[in-house]
Design an enzyme around this catalytic site. Structure first.
Site, mmCIF file in Angstrom:
data_model
loop_
_atom_site.group_PDB
_atom_site.id
_atom_site.type_symbol
_atom_site.label_atom_id
_atom_site.label_comp_id
_atom_site.label_asym_id
_atom_site.label_seq_id
_atom_site.Cartn_x
_atom_site.Cartn_y
_atom_site.Cartn_z
ATOM 1 N N TYR A 205 7.755 4.260 10.213
ATOM 2 C CA TYR A 205 8.198 2.595 10.572
ATOM 3 C C TYR A 205 8.440 1.855 8.715
ATOM 4 C CZ TYR A 205 3.275 2.375 8.657
ATOM 5 O OH TYR A 205 2.193 2.220 8.229
ATOM 6 N N ARG B 174 0.681 -1.182 0.074
ATOM 7 C CA ARG B 174 0.250 0.127 -0.244
ATOM 8 C C ARG B 174 0.939 1.010 -0.275
ATOM 9 N NH1 ARG B 174 -0.041 1.645 4.822
ATOM 10 N NH2 ARG B 174 0.412 0.202 6.652
ATOM 11 N N HIS C 159 -2.145 3.294 6.683
ATOM 12 C CA HIS C 159 -2.633 2.641 6.959
ATOM 13 C C HIS C 159 -3.992 3.069 6.498
ATOM 14 C CE1 HIS C 159 -4.336 -1.199 8.726
ATOM 15 N NE2 HIS C 159 -4.648 -0.584 9.539
#
Length: 361
Positions: free
Chosen positions: A274, A260, A264
């Site tokens: 991250y 993606r 999120h």
């Protein structure tokens, strides 16, 4: 001995691919039998969804949409699998899997209402074989086993298909659902879209397993790992899994290796905390739209004109769908109470009377 056996199992799950990053066919024998028009429709849907995704992010930031999970990068995984389905097949989506159910027949304005938390967003049209997107991680896996078993018991010539992310494969429901479906030989297809991060947790920290696909072995069902940025590979794998299920050969677990590009969800996630820019760059080069566009252009099946027409159509459809969603009556507390029971229990009758009085003022 046990280590050797594990390695033998893991080595069985090599990534299935048909198109490489340059749009070149690297597995001619696996090429699905699709017409030129079907190939063009696949591309149209991916371009349409990419524009929809961009617009939805913008609408969310404006406060005009509620919950939204970006899909850019996962179009081949989502739409290639849905393209392999029959309209009578059942889809049990996760919260990111709205494109699949829209192309299965859900009106776009209802997708927007669902995002806003409006009850009308989950009042699906009759004949649409779709459950509303599941928010609870992995719950749809167990539900899919049940729906698939129901189809089998009713002698329906259809399957139930579901989607989750790599994080969903770490849930207990994931194992229970697959095990149940396998034990009863139910016509189910379980797709895990491995986009490498369960929100912020990398897949390597979720499981010691080399692949998610190999977890099918424990359930006694078929498993395959697919290049999730290759729409033809996803379509071919899903088609085969569906045919196996209908032939009474049981469920299949499909792991699509995808990514993606956005966060999120739009609820405050920051992927830069991250994910490295190098990793982003690596997967940007694998963009499913770029790959498939190159393939079609070599076959003279896609042009800049077709692309622009699709972009403009998506923009028009989104504008019209938002207008329709905006026109929906504002939901009231009494609406929500009335949907809970056919005959309201005492406590809800009291609340219904209380809020009916308030809303009448």
């Amino acid at each position: 001995m046990s280590t050797k056996t594990l390695e033998q199992v893991e080595n069985q799950f090599e990534t299935f691919q048909i198109l490489n990053e340059e749009g070149e066919v690297v597995n001619e024998a696996a090429m699905p039998n699709l017409s030129d028009e079907q190939l063009q429709e696949m591309m149209r849907r991916m371009v349409y969804t990419r524009i929809w995704d961009q617009r939805a992010i913008s609408l969310n930031r404006q406060g005009r949409l509620g919950f939204y999970a970006p899909v850019a990068g996962q179009e081949a995984s989502m739409l290639g699998s849905q393209f392999a389905l029959d309209k009578e097949d059942w889809i049990l989506p996760g919260y990111r899997d709205v494109p699949q159910i829209v192309f299965h027949g859900l009106p776009l304005h209802q997708a927007f209402l669902w995002s806003r938390g409006h009850f009308a967003g989950s009042q699906f049209p009759d004949g649409l074989n779709v459950l509303f997107p599941q928010i609870i991680i992995g719950a749809q896996i167990i539900q899919t086993a049940g729906v698939a078993l129901g189809l089998k018991r009713k002698n329906k010539n259809n399957i139930a298909i579901t989607y989750t992310g790599d994080g969903g494969a770490s849930q207990g429901d994931f194992y229970e659902g697959m095990n149940f479906a396998g034990a009863y030989n139910a016509p189910a297809v379980f797709i895990v879209q491995n986009n490498r991060f369960a929100i912020s947790t990398p897949v390597e920290k979720q499981s010691a397993a080399k692949t998610i696909a190999q977890k099918a072995v424990a359930a006694g069902i078929e498993g395959i790992q697919v290049d999730g940025m290759d729409i033809l590979a996803v379509y071919a794998a899903t088609t085969e899994a569906r045919e196996r299920a209908l032939a009474g050969e049981g469920p299949t677990l499909i792991e699509t290796m995808t990514y993606r590009y956005g966060p999120h969800t739009m609820a405050g996630d920051d992927p830069t905390r991250y994910r490295s820019s190098d990793l982003d760059d690596e997967w940007t080069k694998k963009d499913p739209l770029v790959r498939f566009r190159k393939f079609l252009e070599k076959k003279n099946l896609w042009t800049e004109e077709k692309e622009n027409e699709t972009v403009e159509q998506a923009k028009e459809d989104i504008k019209a769908a938002m207008k329709e969603a905006d026109a929906a009556p504002k939901q009231k507390v009494t609406d929500l109470i009335s949907f809970m029971f056919e005959d309201l229990p005492h406590n809800l009758r009291e609340q219904m009377e209380e809020y009916t009085a308030k809303e009448s003022k």
